[in-house]
Design a protein around this motif. Structure first.
Motif, PDB file in Angstrom:
ATOM      1  N   THR A   1       0.992  -1.237  -0.113  1.00 20.05           N
ATOM      2  CA  THR A   1       0.040   0.045   0.073  1.00 20.05           C
ATOM      3  C   THR A   1       0.710   1.277   0.055  1.00 20.05           C
ATOM      4  O   THR A   1       1.753   1.353   0.535  1.00 20.05           O
TER       5      THR A   1
ATOM      6  N   ASP B   1      -1.241  13.059   0.170  1.00 23.67           N
ATOM      7  CA  ASP B   1      -2.232  13.421   0.973  1.00 23.67           C
ATOM      8  C   ASP B   1      -1.882  14.741   1.416  1.00 23.67           C
ATOM      9  O   ASP B   1      -1.028  14.922   2.680  1.00 23.67           O
TER      10      ASP B   1
ATOM     11  N   THR C   1       0.348   4.688   1.158  1.00 22.40           N
ATOM     12  CA  THR C   1      -0.633   5.534   1.764  1.00 22.40           C
ATOM     13  C   THR C   1       0.553   6.730   2.194  1.00 22.40           C
ATOM     14  O   THR C   1       1.502   6.641   2.681  1.00 22.40           O
TER      15      THR C   1
END
Length: 186
Positions: free
Chosen positions: A65, A98, A67
């Motif tokens: 992942t 993000d 992230t």
């Protein structure tokens, strides 16, 4: 289950043992399970002060992942072990994935903790370079006020926090008090 239970009770040595065993005994690939195991394994190593192993577990996690949280946490481990260049690279990646104000604030906080406040302030500056949406929510207004306050831009902090206070934010009201106190000193 059991490895996470050990982690949550603070028995990090048992958590590491059980989590590693879970990875070794897995018959089929289950990305969600593997992600959870590597996350807890990395954190258990970190809690034990085994920063190299923690960074390695986060690197394995990142194979499953990509992230912002995984990059931010591995970056924090790198900072803890004194590898600030790699830490800052991971923070850049985290913010690219993000760019929420909460991630940026976490990055700043970690940078400040490890005597890299100048670099942390650059993340705050970049966030403030974006245009403020006129329909910004209270959380956005609060963080922008917090960033401005932290950077010493008290007039801008006041203006943004007043908007948040008008939307009934108690956090903004408290921070606005600090801004007014700081403005008295300048």
């Amino acid at each position: 289950g059991l490895g996470i239970a050990y982690y949550n009770t603070g028995d990090y040595a048992s958590a590491v043992t059980v989590l590693k065993q879970s990875l070794e005994e897995m018959d089929t690939v289950n990305d969600a399970f593997t992600i959870d195991v590597y996350y807890y394994l990395a954190e258990a190593y970190r809690a034990r002060g085994e920063l190299v192993r923690s960074a390695e577990a986060y690197t394995k996690l990142l194979e499953y992942t990509h992230t912002a949280e995984a990059y931010e946490r591995r970056g924090t481990v790198y900072m803890e072990k004194g590898d600030t260049d790699r830490g800052l690279q991971d923070f850049e990646k985290a913010v690219t994935l993000d760019d929420s104000y909460s991630v940026i604030w976490q990055v700043y906080t970690v940078c400040k903790t490890y005597d890299m406040e100048k670099q942390g302030r650059e993340f705050l500056e970049q966030a403030l370079d974006t245009e403020l949406d006129t329909s910004a929510d209270v959380t956005t207004l609060y963080y922008r006020g917090l960033f401005n306050y932290t950077l010493g831009y008290y007039d801008q902090a006041r203006d943004v926090l007043l908007q948040a206070v008008n939307k009934d934010s108690d956090e903004a009201r408290l921070l606005l008090g600090k801004v007014y106190l700081a403005m008295e000193d300048t």
